[in-house]
Every structure is written in structure tokens, then in C-alpha cells.
Design a protein around this motif. Structure first.
Motif, PDB file in Angstrom:
ATOM      1  N   VAL A 189       2.292   1.742  -3.427  1.00 13.61           N
ATOM      2  CA  VAL A 189       1.296   2.302  -4.358  1.00 13.61           C
ATOM      3  C   VAL A 189       1.197   3.812  -4.152  1.00 13.61           C
ATOM      4  O   VAL A 189       1.124   4.572  -5.127  1.00 13.61           O
ATOM      5  CB  VAL A 189      -0.076   1.613  -4.172  1.00 13.61           C
ATOM      6  N   CYS A 190       1.219   4.241  -2.903  1.00 14.62           N
ATOM      7  CA  CYS A 190       1.190   5.682  -2.628  1.00 14.62           C
ATOM      8  C   CYS A 190       2.426   6.365  -3.195  1.00 14.62           C
ATOM      9  O   CYS A 190       2.339   7.471  -3.750  1.00 14.62           O
ATOM     10  CB  CYS A 190       1.090   5.935  -1.128  1.00 14.62           C
ATOM     11  N   LEU A 191       3.584   5.720  -3.064  1.00 15.04           N
ATOM     12  CA  LEU A 191       4.810   6.276  -3.640  1.00 15.04           C
ATOM     13  C   LEU A 191       4.697   6.379  -5.151  1.00 15.04           C
ATOM     14  O   LEU A 191       5.080   7.386  -5.744  1.00 15.04           O
ATOM     15  CB  LEU A 191       6.012   5.407  -3.261  1.00 15.04           C
ATOM     16  N   ARG A 192       4.139   5.355  -5.780  1.00 16.43           N
ATOM     17  CA  ARG A 192       3.999   5.368  -7.241  1.00 16.43           C
ATOM     18  C   ARG A 192       3.083   6.500  -7.688  1.00 16.43           C
ATOM     19  O   ARG A 192       3.333   7.168  -8.686  1.00 16.43           O
ATOM     20  CB  ARG A 192       3.459   4.038  -7.745  1.00 16.43           C
ATOM     21  N   ILE A 193       2.024   6.725  -6.951  1.00 19.40           N
ATOM     22  CA  ILE A 193       1.102   7.809  -7.296  1.00 19.40           C
ATOM     23  C   ILE A 193       1.789   9.160  -7.168  1.00 19.40           C
ATOM     24  O   ILE A 193       1.630  10.038  -8.016  1.00 19.40           O
ATOM     25  CB  ILE A 193      -0.155   7.747  -6.393  1.00 19.40           C
ATOM     26  N   GLN A 194       2.591   9.324  -6.123  1.00 13.39           N
ATOM     27  CA  GLN A 194       3.246  10.609  -5.903  1.00 13.39           C
ATOM     28  C   GLN A 194       4.389  10.865  -6.887  1.00 13.39           C
ATOM     29  O   GLN A 194       4.649  12.007  -7.242  1.00 13.39           O
ATOM     30  CB  GLN A 194       3.779  10.690  -4.476  1.00 13.39           C
ATOM     31  N   VAL A 195       5.082   9.814  -7.329  1.00 16.93           N
ATOM     32  CA  VAL A 195       6.239   9.974  -8.205  1.00 16.93           C
ATOM     33  C   VAL A 195       5.821  10.110  -9.672  1.00 16.93           C
ATOM     34  O   VAL A 195       6.566  10.673 -10.477  1.00 16.93           O
ATOM     35  CB  VAL A 195       7.208   8.784  -8.008  1.00 16.93           C
ATOM     36  N   ASN A 196       4.640   9.643 -10.017  1.00 18.61           N
ATOM     37  CA  ASN A 196       4.178   9.675 -11.399  1.00 18.61           C
ATOM     38  C   ASN A 196       4.068  11.116 -11.901  1.00 18.61           C
ATOM     39  O   ASN A 196       3.395  11.949 -11.304  1.00 18.61           O
ATOM     40  CB  ASN A 196       2.820   8.979 -11.504  1.00 18.61           C
ATOM     41  N   LYS A 197       4.746  11.398 -12.994  1.00 20.34           N
ATOM     42  CA  LYS A 197       4.762  12.761 -13.548  1.00 20.34           C
ATOM     43  C   LYS A 197       3.415  13.164 -14.144  1.00 20.34           C
ATOM     44  O   LYS A 197       3.100  14.342 -14.232  1.00 20.34           O
ATOM     45  CB  LYS A 197       5.840  12.879 -14.632  1.00 20.34           C
TER      46      LYS A 197
ATOM     47  N   ALA B 199       8.759  12.489  -1.684  1.00 19.77           N
ATOM     48  CA  ALA B 199       7.869  11.327  -1.722  1.00 19.77           C
ATOM     49  C   ALA B 199       8.604  10.078  -1.236  1.00 19.77           C
ATOM     50  O   ALA B 199       8.046   9.270  -0.478  1.00 19.77           O
ATOM     51  CB  ALA B 199       7.336  11.119  -3.134  1.00 19.77           C
ATOM     52  N   PHE B 200       9.867   9.920  -1.645  1.00 18.64           N
ATOM     53  CA  PHE B 200      10.642   8.756  -1.208  1.00 18.64           C
ATOM     54  C   PHE B 200      10.934   8.833   0.289  1.00 18.64           C
ATOM     55  O   PHE B 200      10.902   7.808   0.980  1.00 18.64           O
ATOM     56  CB  PHE B 200      11.931   8.639  -2.008  1.00 18.64           C
ATOM     57  N   ALA B 201      11.223  10.025   0.802  1.00 21.93           N
ATOM     58  CA  ALA B 201      11.461  10.180   2.232  1.00 21.93           C
ATOM     59  C   ALA B 201      10.196   9.831   3.033  1.00 21.93           C
ATOM     60  O   ALA B 201      10.290   9.180   4.084  1.00 21.93           O
ATOM     61  CB  ALA B 201      11.907  11.603   2.539  1.00 21.93           C
ATOM     62  N   ASP B 202       9.041  10.248   2.548  1.00 24.29           N
ATOM     63  CA  ASP B 202       7.778   9.868   3.199  1.00 24.29           C
ATOM     64  C   ASP B 202       7.594   8.360   3.198  1.00 24.29           C
ATOM     65  O   ASP B 202       7.160   7.771   4.194  1.00 24.29           O
ATOM     66  CB  ASP B 202       6.594  10.531   2.501  1.00 24.29           C
ATOM     67  N   PHE B 203       7.917   7.736   2.071  1.00 24.92           N
ATOM     68  CA  PHE B 203       7.797   6.286   1.936  1.00 24.92           C
ATOM     69  C   PHE B 203       8.695   5.576   2.948  1.00 24.92           C
ATOM     70  O   PHE B 203       8.263   4.636   3.631  1.00 24.92           O
ATOM     71  CB  PHE B 203       8.155   5.876   0.504  1.00 24.92           C
ATOM     72  N   VAL B 204       9.932   6.020   3.071  1.00 28.54           N
ATOM     73  CA  VAL B 204      10.867   5.390   3.999  1.00 28.54           C
ATOM     74  C   VAL B 204      10.412   5.597   5.440  1.00 28.54           C
ATOM     75  O   VAL B 204      10.435   4.654   6.246  1.00 28.54           O
ATOM     76  CB  VAL B 204      12.291   5.936   3.771  1.00 28.54           C
ATOM     77  N   LEU B 205       9.999   6.792   5.779  1.00 28.53           N
ATOM     78  CA  LEU B 205       9.549   7.068   7.145  1.00 28.53           C
ATOM     79  C   LEU B 205       8.304   6.243   7.501  1.00 28.53           C
ATOM     80  O   LEU B 205       8.228   5.661   8.584  1.00 28.53           O
ATOM     81  CB  LEU B 205       9.257   8.560   7.323  1.00 28.53           C
ATOM     82  N   CYS B 206       7.357   6.171   6.597  1.00 23.89           N
ATOM     83  CA  CYS B 206       6.140   5.388   6.858  1.00 23.89           C
ATOM     84  C   CYS B 206       6.450   3.904   6.968  1.00 23.89           C
ATOM     85  O   CYS B 206       5.851   3.192   7.790  1.00 23.89           O
ATOM     86  CB  CYS B 206       5.111   5.647   5.764  1.00 23.89           C
ATOM     87  N   ASN B 207       7.398   3.406   6.164  1.00 27.45           N
ATOM     88  CA  ASN B 207       7.808   2.004   6.280  1.00 27.45           C
ATOM     89  C   ASN B 207       8.477   1.738   7.622  1.00 27.45           C
ATOM     90  O   ASN B 207       8.271   0.685   8.226  1.00 27.45           O
ATOM     91  CB  ASN B 207       8.756   1.621   5.138  1.00 27.45           C
ATOM     92  N   LEU B 208       9.268   2.692   8.077  1.00 29.17           N
ATOM     93  CA  LEU B 208       9.914   2.544   9.377  1.00 29.17           C
ATOM     94  C   LEU B 208       8.867   2.447  10.485  1.00 29.17           C
ATOM     95  O   LEU B 208       8.934   1.551  11.344  1.00 29.17           O
ATOM     96  CB  LEU B 208      10.856   3.722   9.630  1.00 29.17           C
ATOM     97  N   VAL B 209       7.894   3.328  10.468  1.00 29.83           N
ATOM     98  CA  VAL B 209       6.832   3.302  11.481  1.00 29.83           C
ATOM     99  C   VAL B 209       6.025   2.006  11.369  1.00 29.83           C
ATOM    100  O   VAL B 209       5.713   1.356  12.382  1.00 29.83           O
ATOM    101  CB  VAL B 209       5.925   4.544  11.338  1.00 29.83           C
ATOM    102  N   LEU B 210       5.688   1.609  10.149  1.00 27.39           N
ATOM    103  CA  LEU B 210       4.929   0.367   9.945  1.00 27.39           C
ATOM    104  C   LEU B 210       5.661  -0.832  10.535  1.00 27.39           C
ATOM    105  O   LEU B 210       5.070  -1.638  11.260  1.00 27.39           O
ATOM    106  CB  LEU B 210       4.666   0.146   8.446  1.00 27.39           C
ATOM    107  N   HIS B 211       6.935  -0.941  10.261  1.00 29.02           N
ATOM    108  CA  HIS B 211       7.660  -2.114  10.721  1.00 29.02           C
ATOM    109  C   HIS B 211       7.972  -2.055  12.222  1.00 29.02           C
ATOM    110  O   HIS B 211       8.097  -3.105  12.857  1.00 29.02           O
ATOM    111  CB  HIS B 211       8.915  -2.324   9.868  1.00 29.02           C
TER     112      HIS B 211
ATOM    113  N   VAL C 144       0.838  -1.208   0.000  1.00 31.66           N
ATOM    114  CA  VAL C 144       0.000   0.000   0.000  1.00 31.66           C
ATOM    115  C   VAL C 144       0.869   1.252   0.000  1.00 31.66           C
ATOM    116  O   VAL C 144       0.606   2.206  -0.744  1.00 31.66           O
ATOM    117  CB  VAL C 144      -0.968  -0.020   1.204  1.00 31.66           C
ATOM    118  N   LEU C 145       1.917   1.253   0.802  1.00 29.02           N
ATOM    119  CA  LEU C 145       2.812   2.409   0.824  1.00 29.02           C
ATOM    120  C   LEU C 145       3.537   2.578  -0.509  1.00 29.02           C
ATOM    121  O   LEU C 145       3.773   3.704  -0.958  1.00 29.02           O
ATOM    122  CB  LEU C 145       3.811   2.270   1.970  1.00 29.02           C
TER     123      LEU C 145
END
Length: 116
Positions: free
Chosen positions: A75-83, A96-108, A72-73
Motif C-alpha cells: 500500500v505504501c508503494l502504491r501511494i508513492q508510485v501514484n502519479k 519507491a520500489f527499492a524502498d519496498f524491496v529493502l523493507c520487505n527484506l527487513v520484514l522477512h 501494508v508495504l
């Protein structure tokens, strides 16, 4: 007669999807592969649980929720990175990548806490 038109429609649909996906940038294709990997890993865990059993049920839930949450995270990254997406045109890909990494850290961290 209806089957041949349905078959031709399906072939035309797959051809149009394939031709549209060829134009997709490489970074989005890499994210797509990551999403597919996460979903396939979740399916393998569910099949394994169905065959062997779910003795440490917390471990099974943690593994599946980790895979699904990561997908899910991503997919959110893909939506944000898509030009082509106009909603996130002002958002830099690094953010967007920093958000993805931070959210993955919290998730795990939450998933590791759930393991006990």
C-alpha cells in the motif's frame, strides 16, 4: 420506497467506482492485485488456524504477520508510485520500489528470526 433509493444509490456508487478504476494505470492495478493476494492469503491462514488449530503458534503468527506486513508495504508503494499523489511527486518510482524491496527484506528477516 427507501430500499429502492438505497439500491439506486449503491448502484450509482459502484458504477462511479468502476468508471474511475478503469482509468487507473496498469502498474497500480498490478500492485492492487498483489495487495489483494496478500490479504486473501492472511485470511486463508486464519481460517485454517480456526479449523485445524494453532499448534505451532509462532508459525501461524509469522505467516499472518508476513502477509499483513507485505500488504501494508505494498500500500505504501502504491501511494508513492501514484502519479496523482502530490506529496511524492519528486520521488522517482525506482526509489519507491527499492524502498519496498529493502523493507520487505527487513520484514522477512525479522519474521524468520521470530520462527525460531
Amino acid at each position: 420506497m427507501g430500499r429502492t433509493t438505497t439500491s439506486k444509490d449503491a448502484q450509482a456508487l459502484f458504477h462511479s467506482l468502476r468508471s474511475a478504476y478503469v482509468a487507473t494505470p496498469a502498474n497500480l492495478k498490478i500492485i492492487d492485485l498483489y495487495i489483494i493476494f496478500a490479504v486473501v492469503t492472511a485470511v486463508i491462514q486464519v481460517v485454517y488456524m480456526a479449523i485445524v488449530g494453532s499448534f505451532p503458534f509462532n508459525s501461524f503468527l509469522s505467516g499472518v504477520l508476513s502477509c499483513v506486513g507485505t500488504a501494508v508495504l505494498a500500500v505504501c508503494l502504491r501511494i508513492q508510485v501514484n502519479k496523482e499523489n502530490r506529496e511524492f511527486k519528486d520521488l522517482p518510482p525506482e526509489r519507491a520500489f527499492a524502498d519496498f524491496v529493502l523493507c520487505n527484506l527487513v520484514l522477512h528477516l525479522v519474521i524468520m528470526n521470530f520462527l525460531g
